[in-house]
Design an enzyme around this catalytic site. Structure first.
Site, PDB file in Angstrom:
ATOM      1  N   THR A 143       0.826  -1.212   0.000  1.00 28.37           N
ATOM      2  CA  THR A 143       0.000   0.000   0.000  1.00 28.37           C
ATOM      3  C   THR A 143       0.857   1.256   0.000  1.00 28.37           C
ATOM      4  O   THR A 143       0.520   2.249  -0.666  1.00 28.37           O
ATOM      5  CB  THR A 143      -0.915   0.011   1.239  1.00 28.37           C
ATOM      6  OG1 THR A 143      -1.761  -1.137   1.214  1.00 28.37           O
ATOM      7  CG2 THR A 143      -1.768   1.266   1.288  1.00 28.37           C
ATOM      8  N   CYS A 413      -5.307  -8.856   4.140  1.00 31.03           N
ATOM      9  CA  CYS A 413      -4.717  -8.650   2.810  1.00 31.03           C
ATOM     10  C   CYS A 413      -3.295  -8.124   2.896  1.00 31.03           C
ATOM     11  O   CYS A 413      -2.657  -7.895   1.865  1.00 31.03           O
ATOM     12  CB  CYS A 413      -5.575  -7.683   1.982  1.00 31.03           C
ATOM     13  SG  CYS A 413      -6.754  -8.511   0.902  1.00 31.03           S
ATOM     14  N   PHE A 414      -2.781  -7.883   4.105  1.00 26.85           N
ATOM     15  CA  PHE A 414      -1.372  -7.570   4.347  1.00 26.85           C
ATOM     16  C   PHE A 414      -0.916  -6.302   3.629  1.00 26.85           C
ATOM     17  O   PHE A 414       0.215  -6.207   3.174  1.00 26.85           O
ATOM     18  CB  PHE A 414      -0.491  -8.755   3.935  1.00 26.85           C
ATOM     19  CG  PHE A 414      -1.117 -10.070   4.263  1.00 26.85           C
ATOM     20  CD1 PHE A 414      -1.220 -10.477   5.584  1.00 26.85           C
ATOM     21  CD2 PHE A 414      -1.663 -10.875   3.283  1.00 26.85           C
ATOM     22  CE1 PHE A 414      -1.827 -11.671   5.917  1.00 26.85           C
ATOM     23  CE2 PHE A 414      -2.289 -12.064   3.605  1.00 26.85           C
ATOM     24  CZ  PHE A 414      -2.372 -12.465   4.923  1.00 26.85           C
ATOM     25  N   CYS A 415      -1.814  -5.327   3.530  1.00 25.19           N
ATOM     26  CA  CYS A 415      -1.498  -4.056   2.867  1.00 25.19           C
ATOM     27  C   CYS A 415      -1.003  -4.286   1.443  1.00 25.19           C
ATOM     28  O   CYS A 415      -0.086  -3.600   0.977  1.00 25.19           O
ATOM     29  CB  CYS A 415      -0.474  -3.251   3.668  1.00 25.19           C
ATOM     30  SG  CYS A 415      -1.068  -2.723   5.279  1.00 25.19           S
ATOM     31  N   ASN A 416      -1.578  -5.254   0.761  1.00 25.57           N
ATOM     32  CA  ASN A 416      -1.210  -5.540  -0.630  1.00 25.57           C
ATOM     33  C   ASN A 416      -2.462  -5.967  -1.378  1.00 25.57           C
ATOM     34  O   ASN A 416      -2.664  -7.150  -1.666  1.00 25.57           O
ATOM     35  CB  ASN A 416      -0.137  -6.631  -0.698  1.00 25.57           C
ATOM     36  CG  ASN A 416       0.472  -6.763  -2.087  1.00 25.57           C
ATOM     37  OD1 ASN A 416      -0.176  -6.482  -3.095  1.00 25.57           O
ATOM     38  ND2 ASN A 416       1.714  -7.187  -2.141  1.00 25.57           N
TER      39      ASN A 416
END
Length: 825
Positions: A143, A413-416
């Site tokens: 992100t 979503c793990f900042c992705n």
């Protein structure tokens, strides 16, 4: 093949020889990471853990040396300056570079480094004569990389996202000579390693973009710069900047060493630095400037020019000790890469081959390859678990159960978002619909219309052990796989070394040497005979949140639910709500509501009973002002209940704490509003909804499974029905019908009060706390997971059908007949 005979160190060691660092790895782990005893930490991609020797060396350093502000010239300041410069050199040395090629700019982290690039890059806005700069990035990016778009779009710079497969598919060998005359600056960003899946992208992309051979540079004339996001990559892999001379490399040091946090760096290629533009200038960045006119000359040194203000010099000192510990423990990054990849590969093969008793696979792996080589895959494994019918088990359910086993994983979503969409298969339209359904980044809404909104990620660090793999795999098999647990033999072929003839004997592979064994199947009790009549058998209120239950037979309904249910809560000295997960002894406090005297009574063994007034206007009694607290992320206004209650609670719990009550003038609305409830129902200090209801038939089924798993008899104290009921802390207990019938209801009527079913209750480790003793036991949640195919939901939330207060004044009574309404077809 039998899973349990494969999940052993002997099998792992025969199949992956690069484990540990040529010493007693177990002894090293105990000495350097004693706090990890009993903990299975599998979130190294988010933050790795620091060794004790790092802190010892660091504390000794700063305790015996005086480090001053490096902008001064005193002896202490010169010591700081020289130490910082030594650290800069050591960072570049670690990446096989030197100050002749790169400069190290310290930042507060990788995100701050990315933001700095967005601010100083020589962007050219689009005009009638020029197409302008392009900010391009791989869709598989953090992100913080994609977020640079906010800065560039404000400058009129075009943004271009690129799919991984597009880069080489649109490759060009040569570019027209006239294109070389164009000097418009463009920036392409990609990760050396995906923080979502662990996929390693070719470092050769750096030169491919710079020479305009790869897309998108091949299709846009101008001068292309490359930002290589190395934050995830460098934690477990060696990076050689002479092989991939990226223009910008952002990193975060806590991902490498575990300490210090809040410190990162931007490595800038010196040949690129002259093109950068800086507008803001802070302390230490100017060679000279005037206040009376717009005159500013930037510092000649590249690092000085871009480090606004005083750097975090004591944290930078710690990096010296980080490097020393890392090299002393592991030797070099190549050893770390082999060690961590082997653990990830082994876990990948067993997890991807894991099967339910009916032969269906138990996991969906999200990866672009098959963990064939550490050159293409990092030590990250991303997946979702599947039940025996092939349905996704929500990641929140897995996270809750993992916490019960003290296994630390990452979910979401793990900042992705880009990788999440591509690998899980979530369209842009679905992403928008998920938002409309209430799902936002970082929450626990794991399924929308049965489709996953994210996944589970495990990641390994240089101090991870085979036991970490083993415990994680055993946890999955125990809690989420229908017995007997097996592994697909076809998948096991991937476990064999690529070329290892010495590992074979008489043509028999190591895996074939293990004979299949059947696993004991837990026999589940047949469902009780169905009865169509449902009856309310128990009513419980919990006046003080997370304290003991108060059972009643007839109780008035208020506008927020059962009158006085969760009207009070206990907070620590910082005003943070205490629950049984933090303080199990709360269950030993017995609150009682005495309506005739208008008092809340607090009782506990060894303590004198005290009382608190029920009146809503308790300000008159305590003189306390309204303050703010939080419940499940919601802001609530509360009123302190006075010194006597605080002293009583502090004495019993052995820590400073206070009793507070929700302010009578404050309204807290339910976040997940049922579709039939408008406006949103108002809540007390409950977690999710006004009421929680469970079915006795479901309790008995859970109790039966717990008994069979533990080998105990019906008289086993743990498994007395009433004790099991108290663990699940419901307001309403009903009898009738079959287990989990209530999951299929949309409405119900109890007496004269109509309720809306607001969803199922996701359980956490609190159900493992014995409500009579405060002792912890994971068995109830494990049995629930096994019974429900990996789900840990039990009971349904209820709200009043209308939020206008019309239910207030009614009462609920034990023995009332319940009239359910099932969901429509």
């Amino acid at each position: 093949m039998d899973f349990h005979r494969l999940n052993t160190f002997g099998v792992f060691q025969r199949l992956w020889p690069h484990y540990g660092y040529e010493r007693d790895f177990g002894e090293l782990r105990e000495r350097e990471f004693p706090r990890m005893t009993g903990v299975t930490y599998l979130d190294h991609a988010a933050a790795t853990l620091h060794p004790d020797s790092l802190l010892r060396g660091y504390f000794q350093d700063i305790s015996s040396n005086v480090y001053g502000n490096p902008h001064s010239h005193s002896p202490s300041s010169r010591l700081t300056h020289d130490t910082v410069e030594r650290v800069r050199y050591r960072i570049l040395q670690h990446f096989n570079s030197s100050p002749d090629e790169y400069s190290v700019i310290f930042t507060s982290g990788c995100t701050a480094a990315l933001k700095l690039v967005a601010e100083i890059f020589p962007w050219s806005p689009q005009t009638d004569q020029e197409t302008g700069s392009v900010f391009s990035y791989l869709t598989d990016n953090h992100t913080s990389v994609v977020g640079m778009r906010g800065q560039t779009s404000a400058l009129g710079v075009a943004a271009l996202s690129v799919l991984p497969e597009e880069m080489e598919n649109k490759e060009k060998e040569d570019c027209p000579e006239e294109d070389a005359l164009c000097q418009t600056a463009h920036l392409f960003c990609y990760p050396a390693q995906s923080n979502f899946s662990g996929r390693k992208y070719p470092l050769s992309y750096v030169r491919g973009i710079q020479t305009r051979r790869l897309y998108p540079a091949s299709h846009r004339r101008g001068r292309w710069f490359v930002l290589l996001d190395a934050a995830s990559y460098v934690s477990c892999s060696p990076l050689d900047l002479r092989d991939c001379p990226a223009d910008f490399i952002p990193i975060s040091f806590y991902k490498m060493f575990g300490f210090p946090t809040g410190l990162g760096a931007l490595l800038v290629r010196n040949s690129t630095a002259g093109s950068l533009r800086k507008t803001y200038f802070g302390g230490g960045t100017a060679a000279a400037y005037l206040t009376s006119e717009d005159y500013y000359v930037e510092a000649a040194n590249i690092s000085d020019r871009f480090e606004d203000g005083t750097i975090s010099f004591l944290d930078i000192v710690a990096l010296n000790h980080g490097f020393e510990s890392l090299y002393r423990i592991a030797g070099n990054m190549h050893n770390i890469q082999l060690h961590t990849f082997g653990l990830a590969r082994y876990t990948f093969i067993l997890l991807s081959g894991l099967c339910h008793g009916n032969g269906r696979r138990a996991a969906q792996i999200y990866a672009d390859g098959h963990f064939d080589s550490p050159a293409t895959q990092g030590s990250i494994l991303n997946f979702n678990l599947l039940d025996s019918n092939g349905r996704i088990i929500g990641y929140s359910q897995v996270d809750r159960m993992a916490s019960l086993y003290n296994i630390h994983v990452r979910t979401g979503c793990f900042c992705n978002t880009g990788a999440c969409q591509a690998l899980i298969g979530i369209t842009n339209q679905q992403m928008k619909r998920n938002l409309q359904a209430g799902h936002v980044c970082g929450d626990s809404i794991d399924l929308v219309d049965g489709q996953p909104t994210g996944s589970v990620r495990v990641s390994f660090g240089y101090m991870s052990t085979f036991e970490d793999c083993q415990k994680f795999l055993s946890f999955v098999a125990e809690c989420f796989v229908e017995k007997p647990v097996t592994v697909d033999p076809d998948r096991l072929q991937g476990l064999l070394p690529v070329s290892a003839p010495s590992e074979r004997s008489n043509g028999v592979s190591p895996i074939q040497a293990f004979q299949e064994e059947s696993c004991e199947v837990v026999q589940r009790e047949e469902p009780v005979e169905r009865r169509d009549a449902y009856t309310l058998t128990n009513i419980y209120i919990y006046p003080v949140k997370s304290c003991g239950a108060y059972e009643v037979h007839n109780w008035p309904v208020g506008p927020l639910g059962l009158l006085y249910d969760r009207a009070w809560m206990v907070v620590n000295r910082n005003g943070v709500c205490l629950n049984q997960k933090r303080e199990p002894r709360l269950c030993l406090i017995s609150p009682r509501i005495h309506l005739p005297s208008n008092k809340l009574m607090l009782q506990a063994s060894g303590m004198e009973t005290i009382s608190v007034p029920l009146e809503k206007d308790i300000l008159l009694h305590t003189g306390s002002a309204v303050s703010q607290s939080k419940v499940c992320g919601d802001r609530v206004e509360t009123v302190d209940c006075g010194a006597e209650a605080a002293s009583w609670l502090s004495g019993f719990l052995g820590q400073p704490c206070r009793l507070i009550r929700q302010s009578p003038d404050f309204t807290r609305e339910m976040k997940k509003r049922p579709c039939d409830a408008a406006p949103s129902p108002s809540l007390s200090l409950v977690n999710e909804a006004q009421y929680l209801m469970i079915n006795l038939a479901s309790v008995k089924l859970i109790q039966s499974l717990m008994s069979s798993r533990q080998g105990g008899g019906e008289d086993q104290e743990l498994l007395v029905s009433q004790k099991v009921i108290r663990r699940f802390r419901a307001n309403l207990v009903i009898t009738g019908g079959e287990a989990f019938d209530e999951d299929n209801w949309s409405h119900l009527i109890i007496g004269s009060t109509r309720f809306v079913v607001a969803g199922q209750c996701g359980r956490c480790q609190m159900v493992g706390i014995d409500q009579d003793t405060g002792a912890k036991c994971k068995e109830p949640l494990v049995s629930l997971s096994a019974l429900r195919g990996g789900k840990v939901t039990f009971g349904v939330y209820l709200t009043h059908e209308t939020a206008d207060g019309s239910a207030a004044g009614h009462a609920l009574s034990v023995g009332s007949v319940i009239q359910p309404e099932p969901h429509g077809p």
